[in-house]
Design an enzyme around this catalytic site. Structure first.
Site, short mmCIF file in Angstrom:
data_model
loop_
_atom_site.label_atom_id
_atom_site.label_comp_id
_atom_site.label_asym_id
_atom_site.label_seq_id
_atom_site.Cartn_x
_atom_site.Cartn_y
_atom_site.Cartn_z
N TYR A 178 30.28 -0.24 -117.08
CA TYR A 178 30.91 1.27 -116.64
C TYR A 178 28.87 1.85 -116.35
O TYR A 178 28.56 2.12 -115.11
CB TYR A 178 31.92 2.37 -116.84
CG TYR A 178 31.26 3.45 -116.78
CD1 TYR A 178 32.06 3.80 -115.31
CD2 TYR A 178 30.78 4.46 -117.46
CE1 TYR A 178 31.27 5.38 -115.07
CE2 TYR A 178 30.35 5.84 -117.71
CZ TYR A 178 31.08 5.90 -116.01
OH TYR A 178 30.80 7.50 -115.91
P1 NAD Z 1 38.12 11.19 -112.32
O1 NAD Z 1 38.43 9.65 -112.49
O2 NAD Z 1 39.10 12.32 -112.84
O3 NAD Z 1 38.17 11.29 -110.89
C1 NAD Z 1 37.15 9.99 -109.67
C2 NAD Z 1 38.56 9.69 -108.80
O4 NAD Z 1 37.84 8.79 -107.84
C3 NAD Z 1 39.34 9.62 -109.17
O5 NAD Z 1 40.35 10.89 -108.43
C4 NAD Z 1 40.36 8.29 -108.53
O6 NAD Z 1 41.06 7.88 -108.75
C5 NAD Z 1 39.14 7.76 -107.42
N1 NAD Z 1 38.40 6.18 -107.47
C6 NAD Z 1 38.37 5.74 -108.24
N2 NAD Z 1 38.22 4.29 -107.66
C7 NAD Z 1 38.56 4.87 -105.84
C8 NAD Z 1 37.84 3.61 -104.56
N3 NAD Z 1 37.71 2.40 -104.96
N4 NAD Z 1 38.36 5.04 -104.26
C9 NAD Z 1 38.90 6.04 -103.93
N5 NAD Z 1 39.18 7.01 -105.12
C10 NAD Z 1 38.57 6.30 -106.17
O7 NAD Z 1 36.54 11.52 -113.08
P2 NAD Z 1 35.64 12.50 -113.00
O8 NAD Z 1 35.48 13.30 -114.31
O9 NAD Z 1 36.21 13.41 -112.21
O10 NAD Z 1 34.05 11.77 -112.45
C11 NAD Z 1 33.77 11.53 -111.74
C12 NAD Z 1 32.76 11.34 -111.60
O11 NAD Z 1 31.17 11.68 -111.94
C13 NAD Z 1 32.59 9.39 -111.80
O12 NAD Z 1 32.18 8.84 -111.00
C14 NAD Z 1 31.96 9.24 -112.65
O13 NAD Z 1 32.03 8.30 -113.23
C15 NAD Z 1 31.28 10.90 -112.77
N6 NAD Z 1 30.84 11.18 -114.13
C16 NAD Z 1 32.02 11.61 -115.30
C17 NAD Z 1 31.59 12.26 -116.53
C18 NAD Z 1 32.51 12.22 -117.03
O14 NAD Z 1 32.54 12.85 -118.23
N7 NAD Z 1 34.30 12.82 -116.50
C19 NAD Z 1 29.92 11.99 -116.57
C20 NAD Z 1 29.33 11.63 -115.51
C21 NAD Z 1 29.80 10.38 -114.38
#
Ligand code: NAD
Ligand code: UDP
Length: 341
Positions: free
Chosen positions: A146
């Site tokens: 990841y």
């Molecule tokens: P989340 O899983 O709630 O949201 C990600 C969304 O992307 C989901 O709704 C999922 O259905 C959608 N998705 C995944 N693959 C897809 C695809 N191929 N096509 C269309 N939609 C797709 O996660 P989040 O916590 O809201 O995080 C959002 C972003 O921020 C992510 O990229 C994550 O890696 C990054 N991030 C999150 C955190 C955290 O702690 N939450 C920290 C750092 C970075």
């Protein structure tokens, strides 16, 4: 006419809060999500919370790797900017299924960039993970698939900008998003066993899990537990709006900003704050350190404050208050209990 922003992954945790702040800020938001880790109910609730601005939201159930579907969307609408949240994010799962992570996160991003370029849409914000960075410096390492997808995405963005400086790219590195919208109507709803601290604490508080396992009590920190920079998800969402506004600045090329509070809080301090906010006792079990965990991680926030004119407003008490408000109103997230776990 209001600016139109494409938000990939806009049904997810950070995406849904950001879409709401965009709508309230007068933007039009177009959400693309395959609902792999989210529910369309979140989109509907955002629309309701946005009141009179709710009609500026549209939703498309599209997988980013489906190039023809994305092409069709870009042919039908002109976007002023793209905020890219879509991706899979479970560290443990990425170790078990690396190809699934490389396929989803990298191919999804590459297809998005190709379609944006083909349609002359070169304004974008990209999210990158936090664990692999020290303050504002360069990536330190990625210890799992990841994390590597996030590092590769950042490098891909830099290469694109090198090849064509008409792109404007803002890479946002953020720290530990927690909490929920104060309405308690939208919040984090992870599938399966939560990886992160606060979703786990929340599930213990509502009786879904018996105890929190504290990973590591022998760190060189004030109470021996790991220290992180927790940020209220609404502050984080506002940071994205500040970054979207920054894209209008002609001097922007390829920029990196930290979105954190600059303050460190230990696991035990977070648990105590949550107990105070919820009135619930969180039973604890202690265990050894989690592999790959850092001791202390917090952001240097000067650059974001200076150049984005943005600063986090909320502290851990508000984060825990709003997390509990969401959890107590939605103990099983967006879906009914029988469809979870
Ligand atoms: P989340 O899983 O709630 O949201 C990600 C969304 O992307 C989901 O709704 C999922 O259905 C959608 N998705 C995944 N693959 C897809 C695809 N191929 N096509 C269309 N939609 C797709 O996660 P989040 O916590 O809201 O995080 C959002 C972003 O921020 C992510 O990229 C994550 O890696 C990054 N991030 C999150 C955190 C955290 O702690 N939450 C920290 C750092 C970075
Ligand atoms: N943590 C914990 N028990 C859990 C989940 C996390 O003790 O069930 C600790 C973890 O070791 C770290 C802190 O809580 O010190 C934050 O972990 P999280 O996974 O939320 O964020 P990250 O480590 O990715 O910054």
């Amino acid at each position: 006419m209001s600016s139109s922003i494409l938000v990939t992954g806009g049904a997810g945790y950070i995406g849904s809060h950001t879409v709401l702040q965009l709508l309230l800020g007068g933007y039009k938001a177009v959400v693309v999500d395959n609902l792999d880790n989210s529910s369309e109910i979140a989109v509907k609730r955002v629309q309701e919370l946005a009141g009179e601005h709710g009609s500026n939201l549209s939703f498309h159930k599209i997988d980013l790797r489906d190039k023809p579907a994305l092409e069709k969307l870009f042919a039908s609408e002109k976007f002023d900017a793209v905020i890219h949240f879509a991706g899979l994010k479970a560290v443990g799962e990425s170790v078990q299924k690396p190809l699934m992570y490389y396929d989803n996160n990298l191919i999804g991003t590459i297809v998005l960039l190709e379609v944006m370029a083909a349609h002359g849409c070169k304004n974008q914000l990209f999210m990158v993970g936090r664990r692999w960075y020290h303050a504002q410096r360069n990536p330190i390492s990625a210890t799992n698939p990841y994390g590597r997808t996030k590092l590769f995405i950042e490098e891909i963005c830099r290469d694109i900008y090198q090849s064509d400086s008409t792109w404007k790219i803002i890479l946002l590195r953020y720290f530990n998003p927690v909490g929920a919208h104060p309405s308690g109507y939208i919040g984090e709803d992870p599938r399966g066993i939560p990886n992160n601290l606060m979703p786990f604490v929340q599930q213990v508080a509502v009786g879904r899990r018996p105890a929190l396992t504290v990973f590591g009590t022998d760190y060189g920190t004030k109470d021996g537990t790991g220290v992180r920079d927790y940020i209220h998800v609404v502050d984080l969402a506002d940071g994205h709006i500040a970054a979207v506004n920054k894209l209008a600045d002609p001097s922007v090329g390829c920029e990196v900003y930290n979105l954190g509070t600059g303050k460190g809080t230990s696991v035990l301090e977070m648990v105590a704050a949550f107990e105070k906010a919820s009135g619930k006792k969180i039973p604890l079990v202690t265990a050894g350190r989690r592999p790959g965990d850092a001791e202390i991680v917090y952001a240097s926030t000067d650059k974001a404050e200076r150049e984005l004119n943005w600063k986090a407003k909320y502290g851990v008490d508000e984060m825990c208050r709003d997390q509990w408000n969401w959890a107590s109103k939605n103990p099983y997230g967006y879906e009914a209990p029988e469809s979870t776990n």
